[in-house]
Design a protein around this motif. Structure first.
Motif, mmCIF file in Angstrom:
data_model
loop_
_atom_site.group_PDB
_atom_site.id
_atom_site.type_symbol
_atom_site.label_atom_id
_atom_site.label_comp_id
_atom_site.label_asym_id
_atom_site.label_seq_id
_atom_site.Cartn_x
_atom_site.Cartn_y
_atom_site.Cartn_z
ATOM 1 N N ASN C 82 0.918 -0.922 0.441
ATOM 2 C CA ASN C 82 -0.188 -0.028 -0.010
ATOM 3 C C ASN C 82 1.108 1.325 -0.487
ATOM 4 O O ASN C 82 1.534 1.520 1.119
ATOM 5 C CB ASN C 82 -0.801 -0.255 1.178
ATOM 6 C CG ASN C 82 -2.218 -1.085 0.830
ATOM 7 O OD1 ASN C 82 -2.977 -0.428 0.219
ATOM 8 N ND2 ASN C 82 -2.074 -2.026 1.738
ATOM 9 N N LEU C 84 1.107 5.222 1.128
ATOM 10 C CA LEU C 84 0.817 6.008 2.046
ATOM 11 C C LEU C 84 0.759 6.901 1.807
ATOM 12 O O LEU C 84 -0.178 7.852 1.195
ATOM 13 C CB LEU C 84 1.441 5.428 3.189
ATOM 14 C CG LEU C 84 0.542 4.585 3.744
ATOM 15 C CD1 LEU C 84 1.514 3.494 4.979
ATOM 16 C CD2 LEU C 84 -0.786 3.681 3.474
ATOM 17 N N ARG C 85 1.880 7.989 1.035
ATOM 18 C CA ARG C 85 2.678 9.804 1.040
ATOM 19 C C ARG C 85 3.452 9.386 0.090
ATOM 20 O O ARG C 85 4.075 8.327 -0.620
ATOM 21 C CB ARG C 85 3.074 10.042 2.450
ATOM 22 C CG ARG C 85 2.142 9.759 3.703
ATOM 23 C CD ARG C 85 2.201 9.760 4.711
ATOM 24 N NE ARG C 85 1.533 9.962 6.067
ATOM 25 C CZ ARG C 85 1.566 8.729 6.343
ATOM 26 N NH1 ARG C 85 1.773 8.121 6.064
ATOM 27 N NH2 ARG C 85 0.087 9.065 7.180
ATOM 28 N N PRO C 121 5.324 6.729 7.769
ATOM 29 C CA PRO C 121 5.615 5.418 6.809
ATOM 30 C C PRO C 121 5.295 5.872 5.433
ATOM 31 O O PRO C 121 3.632 6.783 4.936
ATOM 32 C CB PRO C 121 5.498 4.240 6.410
ATOM 33 C CG PRO C 121 3.854 4.366 7.577
ATOM 34 C CD PRO C 121 3.893 5.738 8.892
ATOM 35 N N HIS C 124 3.855 1.097 2.856
ATOM 36 C CA HIS C 124 3.396 -0.731 4.004
ATOM 37 C C HIS C 124 3.011 -1.607 3.446
ATOM 38 O O HIS C 124 2.434 -2.123 2.198
ATOM 39 C CB HIS C 124 2.899 -0.442 4.965
ATOM 40 C CG HIS C 124 2.011 -1.835 5.463
ATOM 41 N ND1 HIS C 124 1.532 -2.510 5.617
ATOM 42 C CD2 HIS C 124 2.907 -1.410 6.917
ATOM 43 C CE1 HIS C 124 1.697 -3.668 7.290
ATOM 44 N NE2 HIS C 124 2.224 -2.581 7.817
ATOM 45 N N LEU D 100 -2.604 3.492 9.775
ATOM 46 C CA LEU D 100 -1.361 3.167 8.888
ATOM 47 C C LEU D 100 -1.574 5.435 7.425
ATOM 48 O O LEU D 100 -0.611 5.808 7.821
ATOM 49 C CB LEU D 100 -1.016 2.242 7.981
ATOM 50 C CG LEU D 100 -0.875 1.505 8.790
ATOM 51 C CD1 LEU D 100 -0.364 0.542 7.452
ATOM 52 C CD2 LEU D 100 0.416 1.100 9.429
ATOM 53 N N LYS D 101 -2.599 5.123 7.371
ATOM 54 C CA LYS D 101 -3.068 6.694 6.515
ATOM 55 C C LYS D 101 -4.508 6.701 6.949
ATOM 56 O O LYS D 101 -4.980 6.242 7.030
ATOM 57 C CB LYS D 101 -2.538 6.216 5.103
ATOM 58 C CG LYS D 101 -2.636 7.722 4.440
ATOM 59 C CD LYS D 101 -3.268 7.435 3.518
ATOM 60 C CE LYS D 101 -3.005 8.561 2.501
ATOM 61 N NZ LYS D 101 -3.075 8.562 1.028
ATOM 62 N N VAL D 102 -4.858 8.213 7.455
ATOM 63 C CA VAL D 102 -5.779 9.010 7.495
ATOM 64 C C VAL D 102 -6.235 9.764 6.028
ATOM 65 O O VAL D 102 -5.541 10.919 6.532
ATOM 66 C CB VAL D 102 -6.589 9.022 8.464
ATOM 67 C CG1 VAL D 102 -7.904 9.659 8.622
ATOM 68 C CG2 VAL D 102 -5.609 8.181 9.860
ATOM 69 N N ARG D 104 -7.868 11.610 2.213
ATOM 70 C CA ARG D 104 -8.977 12.892 2.095
ATOM 71 C C ARG D 104 -10.016 11.736 1.804
ATOM 72 O O ARG D 104 -10.958 11.822 2.134
ATOM 73 C CB ARG D 104 -9.098 13.821 0.968
ATOM 74 C CG ARG D 104 -9.344 15.160 0.784
ATOM 75 C CD ARG D 104 -8.467 15.538 -0.100
ATOM 76 N NE ARG D 104 -8.965 14.909 -0.871
ATOM 77 C CZ ARG D 104 -9.324 15.206 -1.883
ATOM 78 N NH1 ARG D 104 -10.648 15.391 -2.529
ATOM 79 N NH2 ARG D 104 -8.839 14.466 -3.602
ATOM 80 N N LEU D 106 -9.625 7.800 1.410
ATOM 81 C CA LEU D 106 -8.313 6.724 1.638
ATOM 82 C C LEU D 106 -8.460 6.675 2.798
ATOM 83 O O LEU D 106 -7.404 7.196 3.079
ATOM 84 C CB LEU D 106 -7.549 6.222 0.904
ATOM 85 C CG LEU D 106 -8.164 5.821 -0.611
ATOM 86 C CD1 LEU D 106 -7.456 5.530 -1.547
ATOM 87 C CD2 LEU D 106 -10.139 4.569 -1.290
ATOM 88 N N VAL D 108 -6.194 3.430 5.470
ATOM 89 C CA VAL D 108 -5.080 2.243 5.273
ATOM 90 C C VAL D 108 -4.822 2.054 6.698
ATOM 91 O O VAL D 108 -4.537 3.122 7.578
ATOM 92 C CB VAL D 108 -4.034 2.332 4.086
ATOM 93 C CG1 VAL D 108 -3.143 0.953 4.561
ATOM 94 C CG2 VAL D 108 -4.367 3.134 2.781
ATOM 95 N N THR D 128 -8.021 -1.185 3.289
ATOM 96 C CA THR D 128 -8.793 0.474 2.618
ATOM 97 C C THR D 128 -10.240 0.447 3.331
ATOM 98 O O THR D 128 -11.076 -0.658 2.591
ATOM 99 C CB THR D 128 -8.317 0.164 1.214
ATOM 100 O OG1 THR D 128 -6.245 0.260 1.358
ATOM 101 C CG2 THR D 128 -8.632 1.948 1.168
#
Lengths: 142, 142, 142, 142
Positions: C82, C84-85, C121, C124, D100-102, D104, D106, D108, D128
């Motif tokens: 995935n 993420l950024r 991260p 992932h 792991l990610k918030v 706009r 999605l 995860v 997700t």
């Protein structure tokens, strides 16, 4: 190497709560169908994700039986699902499975899930089953 | 909605190091091919996993362009790959992509990867691309 | 069961083009780092997805060596990533791997990837390696 | 931004058949627990895969609520599960989720699943969720 009838008999005995119909079971392929029950429905009139995952998992298991013979101790090691469209609460779910690899210890397959009578899949699964070691030993002895 | 030639021109300009050939690019489908170079080979005469992942990722990107028009800012959000068989170091790798869903903000597709001329895939990928928000806005205005 | 130095020596000999540094290698865990080169950069000043996938794959391989000894024939069977950024093009990428299961024939681990010096991260990964059968036989004899 | 009590109340009203307890719900994290019932058990005295998948999916949903407020229309878009060890049929299942990610649109997160009181996870999930567009609009206005 197991027929549709053999597999249906095995599944009914081993998993009596798992209600589904085997539409077709061939070498490296299987199609199964499941009525959507009240327990499967989510608010908004759609089918729950776990219902879809469970049916895909069963379709892989059936395809393994039809390809290498009934293998009760095959176990899922990985399952990846993408939810694509909202399934209809009032249509059966059909799972069409195709095995991509039948190895000595791993089987990989993909499953497309449909609301019966529609062309676009509601979800897509790729899964891996680990085969029991005894099977590999048998295979080596063959 | 972009032709094979348009996509090839865009890719060559944007990713000059990414060497591959577009065999076919249709609505919701694309096939690309890539020569295996010395950099791609792993000990034992096979092709590295990252080479296969990269080609599958590119095939999805090309299929998106051919379906909704050139979309430079589409980005991979998820990619799941199963390695099935050892690819040949001396054959081109062919990636056959089919889009499963083309949504407002997400596109999901699958890719089968082959050593050219063989029937069984060497790897299978399912990937998701996130589309840029501007695209959704344009789509809403259309 | 192999030290950081042993693993570094093995990797340099077997994969001379794969440039990375082992920061730490313990039982069921490894951290590696890689400089971002011009080849890894994508338009927009970010790092390519395949660069991240390749580094995560290497981190899993290193953690396997440090846990069960150098195992050249361990091969990736599944990798799920995935994104993420956006990673920074001007920072090293650090991959922190933790093994979730070390079985007789399969190893499953997760990897968090960072642009060096940042807390969140950039990607992932969860991956599975298949171990060679000889290893299982050895293990059974022990 | 929603408390444990608020989330429990919402879930009980929206999914009355989904029996579980929220152990903890924080920013980007949640832990839930579920009693294993007869319906969840598979031959051999273990817990079915779909039971684990469903609990992980719920843990992600709870963590989203506790992080951005109750979001009924968040929907799972991808879920990847690795089965690691056989769960005990006579122990509760505990799902520990970390986002792991918030983003706009999605979110995860990963979930480790345990048979209560054991240290090694029985399964690991990465999932997700897609957030409804209205949420993005609200976020932009804030």
């Amino acid at each position: 190497m197991a027929t549709k009838e053999d597999i249906a008999k095995f599944m009914a005995a081993a998993f009596p709560r798992n209600q589904f119909t085997i539409v077709d079971a061939q070498n490296k392929a299987a199609t199964i169908r499941r009525r959507v029950t009240e327990d499967d429905i989510r608010p908004g009139g759609t089918v729950s994700g776990p219902t879809l995952m469970a049916l895909a998992d069963t379709a892989l298991y059936v395809a393994i039986h039809s390809t290498i013979g009934i293998t009760p101790h095959a176990v899922t090691s990985n399952l990846n699902i993408n939810f694509l469209r909202r399934p209809s609460a009032d249509k059966d779910i059909v799972a069409v499975c195709r095995l991509l690899k039948v190895g000595r210890s791993l089987v990989v397959g993909e499953v497309s899930l449909y609301s019966e009578g529609t062309d676009d899949p509601v979800a897509h699964v790729v899964g891996t089953y680990a085969l029991p070691p005894s099977r590999s030993e048998q295979a080596q002895n063959t």
